[in-house]
Design a protein around this motif. Structure first.
Motif, mmCIF file in Angstrom:
data_model
loop_
_atom_site.group_PDB
_atom_site.id
_atom_site.type_symbol
_atom_site.label_atom_id
_atom_site.label_comp_id
_atom_site.label_asym_id
_atom_site.label_seq_id
_atom_site.Cartn_x
_atom_site.Cartn_y
_atom_site.Cartn_z
ATOM 1 N N ALA A 160 0.845 -1.294 -0.311
ATOM 2 C CA ALA A 160 0.031 0.122 -0.016
ATOM 3 C C ALA A 160 0.796 1.510 0.515
ATOM 4 C CB ALA A 160 -1.052 -0.173 1.508
ATOM 5 N N LEU A 161 2.226 1.059 0.501
ATOM 6 C CA LEU A 161 2.870 2.785 0.746
ATOM 7 C C LEU A 161 3.404 2.969 -0.712
ATOM 8 C CD1 LEU A 161 4.063 4.623 2.390
ATOM 9 C CD2 LEU A 161 6.422 3.144 2.840
ATOM 10 N N LYS A 162 3.936 1.725 -1.650
ATOM 11 C CA LYS A 162 4.296 1.691 -2.871
ATOM 12 C C LYS A 162 2.983 2.967 -3.830
ATOM 13 C CE LYS A 162 6.646 0.389 -6.535
ATOM 14 N NZ LYS A 162 7.947 0.721 -6.966
ATOM 15 N N GLU A 163 1.914 2.241 -3.803
ATOM 16 C CA GLU A 163 0.960 2.483 -4.520
ATOM 17 C C GLU A 163 0.816 3.694 -3.876
ATOM 18 O OE1 GLU A 163 -1.716 2.619 -7.233
ATOM 19 O OE2 GLU A 163 -0.748 1.547 -7.443
ATOM 20 N N ALA A 164 0.754 4.440 -2.840
ATOM 21 C CA ALA A 164 0.371 5.828 -2.176
ATOM 22 C C ALA A 164 1.339 6.340 -2.845
ATOM 23 C CB ALA A 164 0.106 5.569 -1.148
ATOM 24 N N CYS A 165 2.595 6.547 -2.316
ATOM 25 C CA CYS A 165 3.894 7.083 -2.998
ATOM 26 C C CYS A 165 4.012 7.113 -4.651
ATOM 27 C CB CYS A 165 4.659 6.432 -2.695
ATOM 28 S SG CYS A 165 5.546 6.886 -0.550
ATOM 29 N N LEU A 166 3.409 6.432 -5.085
ATOM 30 C CA LEU A 166 3.418 6.843 -6.960
ATOM 31 C C LEU A 166 2.216 7.503 -6.931
ATOM 32 C CD1 LEU A 166 4.014 2.325 -8.154
ATOM 33 C CD2 LEU A 166 5.227 5.179 -9.318
ATOM 34 N N SER A 167 0.812 6.935 -5.911
ATOM 35 C CA SER A 167 -0.362 7.523 -6.173
ATOM 36 C C SER A 167 0.099 9.458 -6.759
ATOM 37 C CB SER A 167 -1.572 7.300 -6.122
ATOM 38 O OG SER A 167 -0.746 7.273 -4.894
ATOM 39 N N ARG A 168 0.630 9.860 -5.640
ATOM 40 C CA ARG A 168 1.162 11.281 -5.999
ATOM 41 C C ARG A 168 2.190 11.472 -6.987
ATOM 42 N NH1 ARG A 168 0.687 9.881 -0.228
ATOM 43 N NH2 ARG A 168 3.153 9.466 -0.182
ATOM 44 N N CYS A 169 2.877 10.563 -6.966
ATOM 45 C CA CYS A 169 4.174 11.124 -7.840
ATOM 46 C C CYS A 169 3.546 10.359 -9.760
ATOM 47 C CB CYS A 169 5.592 9.544 -8.383
ATOM 48 S SG CYS A 169 6.496 9.072 -6.750
ATOM 49 N N ARG A 170 3.025 10.620 -9.514
ATOM 50 C CA ARG A 170 1.855 10.488 -11.198
ATOM 51 C C ARG A 170 0.500 11.300 -11.375
ATOM 52 N NH1 ARG A 170 0.466 3.671 -11.070
ATOM 53 N NH2 ARG A 170 2.021 2.633 -11.252
ATOM 54 N N ALA A 171 0.636 11.927 -10.240
ATOM 55 C CA ALA A 171 -0.242 13.191 -10.379
ATOM 56 C C ALA A 171 0.431 14.452 -9.658
ATOM 57 C CB ALA A 171 -1.628 13.041 -8.894
ATOM 58 N N PRO A 172 1.670 15.112 -10.513
ATOM 59 C CA PRO A 172 2.047 16.185 -9.779
ATOM 60 C C PRO A 172 1.533 17.429 -9.647
ATOM 61 C CG PRO A 172 2.666 16.087 -11.670
ATOM 62 C CD PRO A 172 1.761 13.978 -12.381
ATOM 63 N N LEU A 173 0.797 17.711 -10.723
ATOM 64 C CA LEU A 173 0.050 18.690 -10.478
ATOM 65 C C LEU A 173 -1.467 18.648 -9.389
ATOM 66 C CD1 LEU A 173 -1.114 21.684 -11.926
ATOM 67 C CD2 LEU A 173 -3.189 20.474 -13.148
ATOM 68 N N THR A 174 -2.222 17.870 -8.745
ATOM 69 C CA THR A 174 -2.712 17.875 -8.137
ATOM 70 C C THR A 174 -1.272 17.878 -6.350
ATOM 71 O OG1 THR A 174 -3.948 16.181 -8.637
ATOM 72 C CG2 THR A 174 -3.696 16.379 -6.040
ATOM 73 N N PHE A 175 -0.435 17.637 -6.453
ATOM 74 C CA PHE A 175 0.764 17.299 -5.256
ATOM 75 C C PHE A 175 1.142 18.592 -5.096
ATOM 76 C CE2 PHE A 175 4.939 17.828 -4.162
ATOM 77 C CZ PHE A 175 5.044 16.958 -3.180
ATOM 78 N N PHE A 176 1.126 20.324 -6.110
ATOM 79 C CA PHE A 176 1.496 21.144 -5.817
ATOM 80 C C PHE A 176 0.797 22.221 -5.760
ATOM 81 C CE2 PHE A 176 5.591 19.553 -8.997
ATOM 82 C CZ PHE A 176 6.387 19.822 -7.874
ATOM 83 N N MET A 177 -0.943 21.325 -6.198
ATOM 84 C CA MET A 177 -1.768 23.055 -5.909
ATOM 85 C C MET A 177 -1.685 22.073 -4.013
ATOM 86 S SD MET A 177 -1.694 24.279 -7.708
ATOM 87 C CE MET A 177 -4.099 24.968 -8.009
ATOM 88 N N GLN A 178 -1.464 20.771 -3.084
ATOM 89 C CA GLN A 178 -1.657 20.941 -2.407
ATOM 90 C C GLN A 178 -0.873 21.781 -1.753
ATOM 91 O OE1 GLN A 178 -2.521 16.343 -2.501
ATOM 92 N NE2 GLN A 178 -4.198 16.870 -2.329
ATOM 93 N N HIS A 179 0.008 21.370 -1.758
ATOM 94 C CA HIS A 179 0.799 21.542 -0.750
ATOM 95 C C HIS A 179 2.346 23.519 -0.941
ATOM 96 C CE1 HIS A 179 0.500 17.841 0.829
ATOM 97 N NE2 HIS A 179 0.917 17.595 0.017
ATOM 98 N N TRP A 180 1.353 24.026 -2.670
ATOM 99 C CA TRP A 180 2.472 25.140 -3.164
ATOM 100 C C TRP A 180 3.217 25.990 -1.998
ATOM 101 C CZ3 TRP A 180 4.156 25.560 -7.629
ATOM 102 C CH2 TRP A 180 4.647 26.538 -8.299
ATOM 103 N N ASP A 181 1.756 26.678 -1.312
ATOM 104 C CA ASP A 181 2.488 27.085 -0.072
ATOM 105 C C ASP A 181 3.783 26.844 0.629
ATOM 106 O OD1 ASP A 181 0.007 28.901 -1.246
ATOM 107 O OD2 ASP A 181 -1.436 28.021 0.216
ATOM 108 N N GLU A 182 3.495 25.863 0.998
ATOM 109 C CA GLU A 182 5.443 25.652 2.039
ATOM 110 C C GLU A 182 6.244 26.105 0.988
ATOM 111 O OE1 GLU A 182 4.856 21.399 2.801
ATOM 112 O OE2 GLU A 182 2.493 21.179 3.557
ATOM 113 N N GLY A 183 6.564 26.015 -0.112
ATOM 114 C CA GLY A 183 7.602 26.552 -0.648
ATOM 115 C C GLY A 183 8.317 25.582 -1.515
ATOM 116 N N PRO A 184 9.324 25.863 -2.672
ATOM 117 C CA PRO A 184 10.032 24.808 -3.492
ATOM 118 C C PRO A 184 10.901 24.068 -2.468
ATOM 119 C CG PRO A 184 10.866 26.834 -3.815
ATOM 120 C CD PRO A 184 9.642 27.348 -3.263
ATOM 121 N N PHE A 185 11.231 24.746 -1.678
ATOM 122 C CA PHE A 185 12.286 23.541 -1.051
ATOM 123 C C PHE A 185 11.730 21.849 -0.327
ATOM 124 C CE2 PHE A 185 15.246 21.763 2.517
ATOM 125 C CZ PHE A 185 16.529 21.518 1.868
ATOM 126 N N ARG A 186 10.720 22.623 0.638
ATOM 127 C CA ARG A 186 9.960 21.878 0.985
ATOM 128 C C ARG A 186 8.792 21.200 0.428
ATOM 129 N NH1 ARG A 186 6.927 23.942 6.509
ATOM 130 N NH2 ARG A 186 6.405 21.244 7.004
#
Length: 254
Positions: A160-186
């Protein structure tokens, strides 16, 4: 419209931060090629044993020393894992339209995670070498170790961990929209952590093929890149797991 978008993307790759990125990846691969043991040393290892090679090159790139092993794993991680993050990096570039400093901080956070992994992998390499489980070229000398690495990596493909990590890597737009305010380094740290969750077990297969085996590492890089592509990766992850488990179980027969 598709042709215009493609042309815009190709032109954007000529920006300074992209040229620096691709240049750094090429330099990392070139340094790995330079560090890799040539065929003559592999022949000598077969003739005279690992102790001979350890004496010959242990002071420079030997598996018994932490710092050379750490340098090798750091280069290997940069050369292999930075290209697998290309879809996410391109998405960030499209979203941000910032100067190269923002891109560099994102990439820096991403690579910081893999530098940490490299330190642990180098420590593991030194320990395994000193217990006689791997050779001086980073290849497993132990059937149980090889089987454990192959079967372990195969089983992890179904986790399940592999699947969860892959799902986020395969959807970078969603990933960045969720965490954009944290800044580029974080954001880079988060991206690197997800990438590590996807790929750490496959990276450790370097102990099977040999950490100085650039062909093996090149093939592993291609596999990890394809796994992160949504349309291809979802058809690749579980068959790869089955193949690794089968290889591990069948190994004693060969």
């Amino acid at each position: 419209m598709g042709g215009i978008l493609l042309a815009d993307r190709i032109r954007s790759l000529g920006a300074a931060h992209w040229l620096g990125f691709f240049g750094a990846v090429l330099i990392a691969w070139a340094l790995m090629f330079w560090m890799a043991a040539p065929a003559e040393l592999r022949v000598l290892e077969g003739l005279y044993g690992a102790a001979f090679i350890e004496t010959l090159c242990g002071g420079a790139y030997g598996a018994s020393s932490f710092l050379p092993s750490f340098a090798m794993w750091t280069l290997m991680s940069a050369a292999m894992m930075a290209p697998t993050a290309l879809p996410a990096l391109a998405t960030y570039d499209d979203l941000s339209h910032v100067a190269s400093t923002g891109f560099g901080r994102l990439l820096g956070g991403y690579l910081a995670v893999w530098i940490g992994f490299s330190a642990l992998a180098a420590l593991a390499q030194v320990i395994l070498f000193r217990f006689g489980l791997i050779g001086s070229l980073g290849q497993s000398l132990s059937l149980p170790l090889t089987m454990a690495l192959l079967i372990g990596a195969g089983v992890y493909q179904f986790s399940a961990l592999k699947e969860a990590c892959l799902s986020r890597c395969r959807a970078p737009l969603t990933f960045f929209m969720q965490h954009w305010d944290e800044g580029p380094f974080r954001n880079g740290i988060r991206l690197g952590t997800d990438c590590l969750g996807c790929c750490w077990a496959l990276m450790l297969l370097g102990f099977v093929g040999g950490t100085m085996n650039l062909v093996f590492m090149g093939l592993a890089m291609v596999l990890m890149m394809l796994e992160k592509l949504p349309e291809i990766g979802r058809h690749l992850t579980k068959p790869t797991g089955l193949a690794l488990i089968a290889a591990g179980l069948a190994l004693p027969l060969f």
